[in-house]
Design a protein around this motif. Structure first.
Motif: not given
Length: 972
Positions: A159-183
């Motif tokens: 049994h293994i726990a595995l995940w991809a990083s980050h995801g959409r989140y609420y920053n206290g004001k709005e929803w956004e990505w945790q990392r910037p738009y690149l490529f």
């Protein structure tokens, strides 16, 4: 005077040792500085230079201790390299110090010998890092008991726990990505395109049970069926309908009492669950059935839920019916209760039908009770309210914090920081959810939890950073050997240095494998031992792997390539496999095989059976990955694939078929380590009374990144030119790249190289499903005149299939084309195929060929001679600017897939093909430009279409078009 002289002499005598020591220290310092300034490790490029941070020279003890920085201590140490470091460093010291006891230590005071990973040591194993006898040997959480083959040297029952990083989140004001738009992406989007379609399936095909705190299903639709009334989509029934077999469980369970859930709401505390006494007597069997109302036909993950009680059984028997095919599971209800439990992903038809349902029985080999709660079909859309708003994204794009709430976790797991932003909660939720599931198991003894024996966790990230000029930024790994409260041991009482070994193995294997795969040195960066939540909080061995830099163009040229993602994931899978075996004191692991090649599905001589043939694919990097058997999967008509038949000792199989029915096949390779990814899908049909058999050749093998733009003035990816071809589908794009100026590399935001739009975020883009022979075959079958068989292009090259045995060849070229980027090179008509087709046509053959790039991909004089003189067309430009989405021809108006979307790959820029006399134009795009040609000579016949036949959207029009094509090509 004498007194003054005496005082001076005494002072000289007293000061001389100090001055001598300073002189000696200076000599040593100079020698050390010179050594470290020249020191390097091939392929290792840390962010900071490798250096010493200080040293201590003790003349009395005749010892020299050198303190080194993180960059030096993060290099890949082996017993040989450490001996070489000590030997070479000693040699550069002044002769007076060469026999001193020499020690190099890191910032934590560890001798660099301690930084040799356990698995590389030729002696002095650190047993405190090994799991040893700590082992779970009971039934797995979930077991697919319909599999025809179970690996015994893979990861079965792990049994293994595995995940991809980050995801959409609420920053206290709005929803956004945790990392910037690149490529054209963000890290939140990009890393899941490695984990979901590649790494998780590899681990599962090795036998592992994989838990991921982020939603894994790329299906935005969802149907929840429950025993309680509420916001459900389908029906729940029990048999017998009357009597005392089923009763309510004590306590609370799931109920969909609302469509949206506020912070603190727990859907697993809103309703009830049902229970029935387990029985081994078939006459006492009762069932619970969940029949979903599927909103749209497609693939859906199936999650079950139940309540764990003191009398729960370890072998609850679930059956998933998908398009009428039954797949059976055994679920250990003694663990993992009151949350969503993943079974598998299946094809379901639209609507509500007994052909698509989940059934649980009370049959068991154990005494106790079986419990039944809700069943969920599909990943769904985000339904957690934050700041009064939803994310508006599919759940699979949200952070783990929101999936944790939907999965019944307490606020202690997903809302334990009193902050307006959800950022820290999301980071912590991934590990805390893992700990809670594993609590009470042998790997987290004495902890509250669900007793799921998860023994390893891994977070897959990409990193920021650039390397100039245009170099590979590379990979980095992270572990934490001092945990919360400065603890150096995990809950199972093994050393946290076990995580160091895991991180080291991941990084070393990855950089070695990727160097071999890419043909250049894949940069190894540091192995950091630092305080990161995803490696500090897990109470099991854990690591973060920063696979590559999403900010570095050279890295992302590989990163967007599906073939590279497969190889990257395979490297990580191999590290996990090797690490688990090492931790348990075992060495006899086997690596699952690569997919088969040279696949063909033809008829036996009497045409009563489908004859399947294939070849194994060797893995040059892993010799022990050779297959020892194969699994043949069969689909009848429009149903689902069955659970497979095991084949040993041969690379062929004969399957009995009935006339008039279309059969589809795919094959995977197996060995003691597990099962490969499946082959492409091939198809056959023997039509009653047919005198001709059409050969369908699948020449569309391409997987590709978007168009790569690379010059001194521009760098990046052009989605509008060609969005690329994913394996199956992808959800990894944010939008088109807007800034291509390499002068702005390394920045973030609108002024950075690679800055991209957001018009594609949340959208799924279909790629190559490798089943287009079935689409072509269905259209041939609809006309009821001709039988058909199929093969891969490489089966022609091997000689398994001979074109001359068939009066008509239907060649699928889809979106095949050559590019100057990507690990694998493709071509519409390479030299071998040109030769085979030329000989076939000159012998009187008939050919239907279709593809997006069958003109533009043929530009050399030799290639154009083939298209003009043999196929009777010339390339006359692209129809990219045609704003219509239809083609006219065969007295039909046919809409085709032109825009990338979730349903089918798109012909973004189909070719314009003009006839070479005496051929004639047979198709036209909506703006009037030529879309295909037809040639009906006395020597042979050809129809060439500048758009893929399978891109015709309406099945009925495909059938009519195929009928007209068959009449033109075959009828005399």
């Amino acid at each position: 005077m004498f007194r003054k002289l005496l005082i001076c002499l005494i002072a000289v005598v007293v000061m001389s040792p100090t001055q001598a020591q300073k002189s000696q220290s200076g000599q040593v310092r100079n020698a050390l500085r010179e050594y470290f300034s020249q020191y390097s490790v091939n392929g290792y490029q840390p962010t900071d230079p490798m250096a010493m941070t200080g040293f201590t020279l003790n003349s009395e003890k005749r010892s020299l201790t050198v303190r080194v920085n993180d960059a030096f201590s993060s290099q890949p140490f082996t017993p040989q390299s450490v001996r070489q470091i000590y030997s070479s460093l000693r040699q550069v010291l002044p002769s007076a110090f060469q026999d001193y006891a020499l020690t190099l230590i890191d910032k934590k005071g560890r001798n660099i010998r301690q930084l040799i990973p356990n698995y590389l040591r030729d002696k002095d194993f650190d047993k405190s890092r090994l799991l040893g006898k700590i082992e779970y040997d009971g039934p797995a959480w979930v077991t697919n008991i319909s599999r025809p083959y179970v690996p015994d040297r893979g990861l079965e029952g792990r049994h293994i726990a595995l995940w991809a990083s980050h995801g959409r989140y609420y920053n206290g004001k709005e929803w956004e990505w945790q990392r910037p738009y690149l490529f054209c992406t963000t890290e939140d989007l990009f890393t899941q395109t490695i984990v979901v379609p590649y790494l998780i399936p590899m681990l599962e095909r090795a036998g592992a049970v994989v838990f991921t705190p982020r939603e894994r299903d790329w299906q935005p639709n969802e149907a929840v069926v429950d025993n309680d009334p509420g916001e459900t989509q389908g029906s729940y029934t029990e048999t017998p309908k009357e009597g005392e077999a089923w009763s309510d469980c004590p306590g609370t369970a799931f109920a969909a009492t609302q469509k949206q859930w506020a912070n603190g709401d727990n859907p697993f505390r809103q309703g009830t669950a049902r229970q029935a006494p387990a029985t081994s007597r078939h006459s006492h069997t009762v069932t619970a059935t969940w029949t979903p109302r599927i909103p749209q036909a497609g693939r859906y993950a199936v999650y079950v839920s139940y309540v764990t009680t003191k009398n729960s059984i370890p072998d609850a028997r679930y059956t998933v019916y998908h398009r009428g095919v039954a797949t059976h599971y055994r679920v250990n209800q003694r663990m993992g209760g009151s949350t969503w439990v993943y079974l598998g992903t299946f094809d379901f038809d639209e609507g509500e039908s007994a052909q698509n349902c989940v059934i649980l029985t009370n049959e068991s080999d154990h005494r106790g009770v079986v419990t039944a709660d809700a069943v969920r079909f599909g990943g769904g859309m985000g339904n957690i309210l934050r700041g009064g708003t939803l994310s508006g994204m599919p759940r699979f794009l949200e952070g783990a914090r929101y999936s944790a709430q939907w999965s019944g976790m307490s606020t202690a797991i997903y809302d334990n920081r009193d902050r307006p932003t959800d950022y820290p909660d999301d980071i912590n939720a991934r590990s805390l959810m893992t700990n809670y599931l594993a609590g009470g198991s042998p790997y987290l003894p004495g902890r509250e939890g669900l007793r799921v024996p998860i023994e390893l966790s891994l977070a897959v990230h990409s990193d920021a950073g650039v390397r100039q000029p245009d170099g590979i930024y590379g990979s980095l790994a992270i572990c934490t050997t001092n945990g919360n409260n400065d603890r150096t041991y995990l809950a199972s009482n093994i050393s946290r240095e076990a995580s160091f070994d895991f991180a080291s193995l991941l990084l070393s294997t990855l950089t070695t494998d990727l160097s071999g795969i890419t043909g250049q040195t894949w940069t190894r960066r540091e192995l950091w031992d630092r305080n990161y939540s995803e490696t500090r909080n897990p109470e099991i061995p854990s690591a973060i792997i920063e696979t590559l830099s999403h900010q570095n163009f050279a890295d992302m040229v590989y990163g967007h390539d599906p073939n590279f993602k497969f190889q990257l994931a395979r490297s990580i899978y191999k590290s996990i496999l090797r690490y688990i075996y090492f931790e348990h004191g075992k060495k006899d692991y086997a690596v699952q095989p690569l997919p088969i090649s040279n696949f063909a599905a033809t008829f036996t001589d009497d045409e009563r059976q489908a004859l399947l043939t294939w070849s194994p694919t060797p893995d040059p990097q892993t010799p022990n990955a050779q297959p020892t058997g194969y699994i043949v999967y069969t689909r009848i008509g429009d149903g689902a694939f069955d659970n497979g038949t095991l084949i040993r000792g041969t690379t062929s199989a004969a399957v009995t078929i009935k006339e008039g029915i279309q059969y589809s096949f795919r094959v995977s390779a197996v060995n003691r380590g597990g099962e490969s990814f499946p082959s492409e899908t091939l198809t056959v049909c023997k039509m009653p009374g047919s005198r001709r058999t059409v050969l369908i050749v699948n020449g569309f093998q391409r997987l590709s990144s978007p168009t790569v733009v690379q010059s001194q003035e521009r760098q990046g990816f052009d989605l509008n030119d060609d969005i690329g071809i994913a394996l199956g589908q992808t959800a990894g794009f944010s939008g088109s790249q807007l800034n291509f100026n390499p002068a702005y590399a390394g920045r973030e935001g609108a002024g950075s190289l690679g800055f991209s739009g957001d018009e594609l975020e949340g959208k799924i883009i279909a790629g190559n499903t490798f089943d287009y022979p079935c689409t072509h075959g269905a259209a041939i079958r609809a006309n009821k005149r001709n039988s058909f068989v199929s093969c891969s292009r490489d089966a022609l090259y091997k000689g398994t299939v001979d074109l001359n045995d068939y009066p008509l060849v239907d060649l699928i070229l889809g979106a095949e084309k050559s590019t100057d980027y990507g690990l694998v090179r493709y071509k519409t008509f390479d030299a071998r195929l040109r030769g085979l087709l030329t000989r076939y046509l000159n012998a009187g053959g008939r050919l239907l060929v279709s593809g997006t790039y069958i003109g533009s991909d043929m530009q050399s004089p030799t290639e154009q001679e083939f298209t003009r003189h043999i196929l009777k067309y010339r390339y006359s430009g692209s129809a990219r600017t045609d704003t219509t989405d239809y083609v006219r021809g065969l007295n039909l108006t046919m809409h085709i897939w032109r825009t990338p979307g979730p349903t089918h790959y798109a012909a973004q820029a189909p070719d314009c093909l003009s006839p070479v006399a005496p051929a004639f134009s047979a198709f036209a795009y909506g703006d009037g430009r030529p879309a295909g040609v037809a040639y009906q000579g006395t020597d042979y016949r050809v129809v060439a279409m500048g758009f893929p036949f399978e891109c015709i959207r309406e099945p009925a029009l495909r059938d009519k078009a195929m009928g007209a094509l068959l009449r033109f090509l075959i009828d005399d």
